[in-house]
Motif scaffolding. Structure first.
Motif, PDB file in Angstrom:
ATOM      1  N   ASP A 199       0.935   2.903  -1.524  1.00 42.69           N
ATOM      2  CA  ASP A 199       0.554   3.892  -0.362  1.00 42.69           C
ATOM      3  C   ASP A 199       1.333   3.721   0.341  1.00 42.69           C
ATOM      4  O   ASP A 199       1.171   4.316   2.229  1.00 42.69           O
ATOM      5  N   PHE A 200       2.285   4.266  -0.194  1.00 44.56           N
ATOM      6  CA  PHE A 200       3.486   4.480   0.506  1.00 44.56           C
ATOM      7  C   PHE A 200       3.649   5.700   0.095  1.00 44.56           C
ATOM      8  O   PHE A 200       4.414   5.753  -0.824  1.00 44.56           O
ATOM      9  N   SER A 201       3.742   7.011   0.730  1.00 47.00           N
ATOM     10  CA  SER A 201       3.052   8.602   0.616  1.00 47.00           C
ATOM     11  C   SER A 201       4.943   9.521   1.394  1.00 47.00           C
ATOM     12  O   SER A 201       4.873   8.192   2.124  1.00 47.00           O
ATOM     13  N   GLY A 202       4.553  10.045   0.352  1.00 52.92           N
ATOM     14  CA  GLY A 202       6.146  11.194   0.115  1.00 52.92           C
ATOM     15  C   GLY A 202       7.366  10.380  -0.403  1.00 52.92           C
ATOM     16  O   GLY A 202       8.422  10.494   0.065  1.00 52.92           O
ATOM     17  N   ALA A 257       9.533  10.627  -3.120  1.00 56.59           N
ATOM     18  CA  ALA A 257       9.544  11.968  -3.684  1.00 56.59           C
ATOM     19  C   ALA A 257      10.557  10.933  -5.264  1.00 56.59           C
ATOM     20  O   ALA A 257      10.043  11.512  -5.991  1.00 56.59           O
ATOM     21  N   GLU A 265       9.076   3.675  -8.040  1.00 63.18           N
ATOM     22  CA  GLU A 265       8.329   4.226  -7.067  1.00 63.18           C
ATOM     23  C   GLU A 265       6.840   4.520  -7.805  1.00 63.18           C
ATOM     24  O   GLU A 265       6.258   4.862  -6.600  1.00 63.18           O
ATOM     25  N   GLY A 267       3.829   4.001  -4.597  1.00 66.84           N
ATOM     26  CA  GLY A 267       3.219   4.619  -4.499  1.00 66.84           C
ATOM     27  C   GLY A 267       1.799   3.867  -4.866  1.00 66.84           C
ATOM     28  O   GLY A 267       0.619   4.042  -3.678  1.00 66.84           O
TER      29      GLY A 267
END
Length: 80
Positions: free
Chosen positions: A30-33, A35, A23, A27
Motif C-alpha cells: 500500500d505504498f502508492s505513488g 512510479a 516496485e 505497491g
C-alpha cells in the motif's frame, strides 16, 4: 586513511527485474505513488597509506576490474 563510497547502478535501458519486484512489493504494501524503482549496490571502502590521487586511481581500477560490470553498470566514486 581514506574512506570512499562506490555506488554501482544499472545503466539506463538495462532491464532491472529486481527493481520491478521491489516496485511491485511496495505497491502490495500500500505504498502508492511509486512510479519506478532501480536497485544498485554500495561499497564502503577504507584505503590505508594512500594519498587522494592514488586512491582515486585505485578505486577506478577496482570498479573497472571487479566492483562493476561496465558493460551494463555505471559507477560513482565519492571520497570523504
Amino acid at each position: 586513511m581514506i574512506k570512499a563510497r562506490v555506488t554501482v547502478t544499472l545503466k539506463n535501458g538495462v532491464l532491472d527485474p529486481q527493481g520491478k519486484a521491489i516496485e511491485g512489493a511496495l505497491g502490495a504494501l500500500d505504498f502508492s505513488g511509486v512510479a519506478s524503482v532501480r536497485q544498485g549496490k554500495v561499497f564502503d571502502l577504507e584505503l590505508e597509506g594512500a594519498d587522494r590521487s592514488k586512491a582515486e586511481a585505485d578505486l577506478k581500477a577496482m570498479c573497472e576490474k571487479l566492483l562493476a560490470n561496465t558493460v551494463i553498470e555505471n559507477y560513482q566514486v565519492e571520497i570523504a
